[in-house]
Design a protein around this motif. Structure first.
Motif, PDB file in Angstrom:
ATOM      1  N   UNK A  52       0.868  -1.187   0.000  1.00  0.00           N
ATOM      2  CA  UNK A  52       0.000   0.000   0.000  1.00  0.00           C
ATOM      3  C   UNK A  52       0.895   1.223   0.000  1.00  0.00           C
ATOM      4  N   UNK A  53       0.812   2.046  -1.081  1.00  0.00           N
ATOM      5  CA  UNK A  53       1.655   3.245  -1.154  1.00  0.00           C
ATOM      6  C   UNK A  53       0.898   4.506  -0.738  1.00  0.00           C
ATOM      7  N   UNK A  54      -0.337   4.337  -0.263  1.00  0.00           N
ATOM      8  CA  UNK A  54      -1.167   5.416   0.283  1.00  0.00           C
ATOM      9  C   UNK A  54      -1.641   6.436  -0.747  1.00  0.00           C
ATOM     10  N   UNK A  55      -1.442   6.161  -2.029  1.00  0.00           N
ATOM     11  CA  UNK A  55      -2.007   7.032  -3.053  1.00  0.00           C
ATOM     12  C   UNK A  55      -3.525   6.864  -3.039  1.00  0.00           C
ATOM     13  N   UNK A  56      -4.242   7.926  -2.712  1.00  0.00           N
ATOM     14  CA  UNK A  56      -5.703   7.853  -2.642  1.00  0.00           C
ATOM     15  C   UNK A  56      -6.229   7.015  -1.489  1.00  0.00           C
ATOM     16  N   UNK A  79      -3.415  11.446   6.480  1.00  0.00           N
ATOM     17  CA  UNK A  79      -2.827  10.780   5.317  1.00  0.00           C
ATOM     18  C   UNK A  79      -2.461  11.771   4.215  1.00  0.00           C
ATOM     19  N   UNK A  80      -1.940  12.924   4.579  1.00  0.00           N
ATOM     20  CA  UNK A  80      -1.516  13.925   3.599  1.00  0.00           C
ATOM     21  C   UNK A  80      -0.250  13.452   2.891  1.00  0.00           C
ATOM     22  N   UNK A  81      -0.057  13.910   1.658  1.00  0.00           N
ATOM     23  CA  UNK A  81       1.144  13.599   0.868  1.00  0.00           C
ATOM     24  C   UNK A  81       1.353  12.102   0.659  1.00  0.00           C
ATOM     25  N   UNK A  82       0.243  11.359   0.550  1.00  0.00           N
ATOM     26  CA  UNK A  82       0.288   9.923   0.249  1.00  0.00           C
ATOM     27  C   UNK A  82       1.152   9.134   1.234  1.00  0.00           C
ATOM     28  N   UNK A  83       0.900   9.342   2.522  1.00  0.00           N
ATOM     29  CA  UNK A  83       1.607   8.608   3.556  1.00  0.00           C
ATOM     30  C   UNK A  83       0.823   8.751   4.855  1.00  0.00           C
ATOM     31  N   UNK A  84       1.151   7.911   5.823  1.00  0.00           N
ATOM     32  CA  UNK A  84       0.598   8.045   7.171  1.00  0.00           C
ATOM     33  C   UNK A  84       1.422   9.075   7.924  1.00  0.00           C
ATOM     34  N   UNK A  85       0.753  10.066   8.496  1.00  0.00           N
ATOM     35  CA  UNK A  85       1.404  11.066   9.339  1.00  0.00           C
ATOM     36  C   UNK A  85       0.828  10.918  10.748  1.00  0.00           C
ATOM     37  N   UNK A 171       4.636   3.152   2.033  1.00  0.00           N
ATOM     38  CA  UNK A 171       4.935   1.869   1.395  1.00  0.00           C
ATOM     39  C   UNK A 171       4.819   0.701   2.369  1.00  0.00           C
ATOM     40  N   UNK A 172       3.630   0.555   2.973  1.00  0.00           N
ATOM     41  CA  UNK A 172       3.363  -0.601   3.826  1.00  0.00           C
ATOM     42  C   UNK A 172       3.433  -1.863   2.964  1.00  0.00           C
ATOM     43  N   UNK A 173       4.189  -2.847   3.403  1.00  0.00           N
ATOM     44  CA  UNK A 173       4.249  -4.141   2.727  1.00  0.00           C
ATOM     45  C   UNK A 173       3.866  -5.218   3.732  1.00  0.00           C
ATOM     46  N   UNK A 174       3.140  -6.222   3.272  1.00  0.00           N
ATOM     47  CA  UNK A 174       2.658  -7.259   4.172  1.00  0.00           C
ATOM     48  C   UNK A 174       2.405  -8.535   3.399  1.00  0.00           C
ATOM     49  N   UNK A 175       2.624  -9.665   4.060  1.00  0.00           N
ATOM     50  CA  UNK A 175       2.448 -10.967   3.425  1.00  0.00           C
ATOM     51  C   UNK A 175       1.207 -11.641   3.981  1.00  0.00           C
ATOM     52  N   UNK A 176       0.374 -12.119   3.095  1.00  0.00           N
ATOM     53  CA  UNK A 176      -0.809 -12.867   3.488  1.00  0.00           C
ATOM     54  C   UNK A 176      -0.475 -14.356   3.449  1.00  0.00           C
ATOM     55  N   UNK A 177      -1.197 -15.202   4.196  1.00  0.00           N
ATOM     56  CA  UNK A 177      -0.930 -16.642   4.158  1.00  0.00           C
ATOM     57  C   UNK A 177      -1.128 -17.199   2.758  1.00  0.00           C
TER      58      UNK A 177
END
Length: 201
Positions: A52-56, A79-85, A171-177
């Motif tokens: 998730x890159x937080x765009x939109x 979530x300004x500037x496409x990120x978590x603040x 740029x949240x990255x996560x692995x699903x089972x």
């Protein structure tokens, strides 16, 4: 035969519930400190993953997770500037709750917006990581892998010098089972339902 199927299905469900309620065992922490610790190394360890890159990003439940702030001090949450603040103080926390269990998580963390702060402590599936996100991070990757499924990641202020931690994360990255594991659980649930329905008839 139907009894055996029901027993197998029940065993699958029980083991899944026990795994879901047990504390996660963190396998490895990738603290961005050098060789073997960066995002590329995390990717190599987990294989396929989502990002998730937080765009939109709307934080309304339409994405794979929802982020909520607990306690006071979150003067910069958004979530300004496409990120978590966000801003964390002692006693406050921010929770990332996933729609489905995950086995790994990471992000790019910038803890420099307000100067030297407290760093960030991460708790995943009830287990607090032994390493905090350093207060001097300016966009480096920090993540972890787990051998048990977790459904939430909690961020709290760390123990480094400072009075608060103002940060940005992207740029949240996560692995699903693996799909096979999810399919097995679905088959077990379906088998139990079928067994009960047949017994009732």
């Amino acid at each position: 035969m139907d009894f055996k199927k029901g027993l197998i299905a029940t065993a699958i469900i029980c083991s899944s519930l026990v795994a879901a309620n047990a504390q996660a065992a963190i396998l490895d922490i990738f603290d961005g400190s050098g060789a073997g610790e960066n995002r590329a190394d995390w990717e190599a360890a987990v294989g396929a993953f989502s990002e998730e890159d937080f765009t939109g990003f709307n934080n309304d439940g339409s994405e794979d997770f929802v982020i909520t702030a607990q306690g006071g001090g979150h003067t910069d949450f958004g979530f300004a500037n496409d990120r978590l603040n966000d801003r964390l103080v002692s006693g406050s926390s921010t929770t990332i709750t996933f729609d489905y269990p995950i086995l790994a998580f990471g992000a790019n963390w910038d803890l420099s917006p307000a100067g030297q702060g407290l760093g960030i402590e991460i708790t995943a599936g009830g287990t607090t990581l032994t390493t905090e996100i350093p207060a001097n991070f300016t966009g480096q990757f920090f993540g972890f892998t787990s051998d048990m499924e977790i459904s939430s990641v909690v961020l709290r202020s760390g123990s480094q010098p400072g009075i608060a931690e103002t940060y940005n994360a992207d740029n949240f990255v996560y692995k699903v089972p693996e799909p096979a594991s999810l399919a097995l659980l679905g088959i077990g649930l379906a088998g139990l339902g079928f067994s009960r329905r047949k017994k009732n008839s």
